[in-house]
Design an enzyme around this catalytic site. Sequence first.
Site, PDB file in Angstrom:
ATOM      1  N   ASP A   1      37.381  12.292 -38.270  1.00 49.79           N
ATOM      2  CA  ASP A   1      38.396  12.625 -37.267  1.00 49.79           C
ATOM      3  C   ASP A   1      37.754  13.320 -36.072  1.00 49.79           C
ATOM      4  O   ASP A   1      38.084  13.031 -34.913  1.00 49.79           O
ATOM      5  CB  ASP A   1      39.458  13.522 -37.908  1.00 49.79           C
TER       6      ASP A   1
ATOM      7  N   GLU B   1      39.168   6.888 -40.918  1.00 51.31           N
ATOM      8  CA  GLU B   1      38.464   8.071 -40.427  1.00 51.31           C
ATOM      9  C   GLU B   1      37.345   8.471 -41.389  1.00 51.31           C
ATOM     10  O   GLU B   1      36.265   8.892 -40.953  1.00 51.31           O
ATOM     11  CB  GLU B   1      39.446   9.232 -40.252  1.00 51.31           C
TER      12      GLU B   1
END
Length: 231
Positions: free
Chosen positions: A51, A123
Site C-alpha cells: 500500500d 497490494e
Amino acid sequence: MSRNVKELEEKIGYNFKDSHLLRHAVTHSSYVNEKHMKKADCNERLEFLGDAVLELISSEYLFFENQTMPEGELTKLRASMVCEKALAFCARDLDLGSYLLLGKGEDATGGRFRESITSDALEALIGAIYLDGGFANAKEFILKYILNDLEGKRLFYDSKTILQEMVQGGQEKGIVYQLVGEEGPDHNKSFRVEVVIGGEAFGCGVGRTKKAAEQEAAYQAILKLKEGKVQ
C-alpha cells in the site's frame, strides 16, 4: 483450489528470486487460521508495505502527469485510482483471485471474487515484488497493471454514477435495474441484472452480488450510449 502461482509469475512477467514471497502474498488469513499457522504467515503485512509503495508511485505518476493540478485535486484523484474498487478491477484483469490460498469456508462463500480480498492481495503482491526485486520492479508492475488505461477502468468501476450523469445530461429518461435471474446455492449465488433506460434494455450484467451485476450492466449501457445507440 488455487491455481499454481508459477502461472501468476508468467502472467505478470516477473520471476521471483524468493518464491516464498509470492506464496506469502497470496496467502489469506482464513487459510492461515485453518492451517493453524502463525498470524504473520498471512499476506496482511505485505499488504501494508505494498500500500505504501503504491501510494508513492501513484503520487509520483500524478505529479508529473498533471503539472498544474493543485494538491487537493491530486489527492482526490490518487484516492480514486487506488481505492478498493479500482484495485479489485485490476486484480480481476489478472484473475488474481484464482491464485489465492483461502480457507475452505472463505473459498466456498465466494472469497476469490470478493473485492476486499482481491484488492488486498494485489497490494500484497506489490509488497512482495518490492522486497524481491526492489523499487524499479515494483514501479514497472504498477505502471503496467494499475496505472494503465485509467479512464477505461474508471468507466467500469464507477459505471453506475457515470451512466446516471450521462442520462441526466442528455435525456429525460429514467434508469431502472431489474433482476432477471439468479443461479447457484445461497452461499455462492450468481445474479443477472438488466439495465433499462426509458423502457428499453441497454445492458445486461452478471455478478456474485446484485451490486456487481448492476455495475456490469451499467458499463454495457455506457458503451452503447457512447456509440450513439440511444435514441
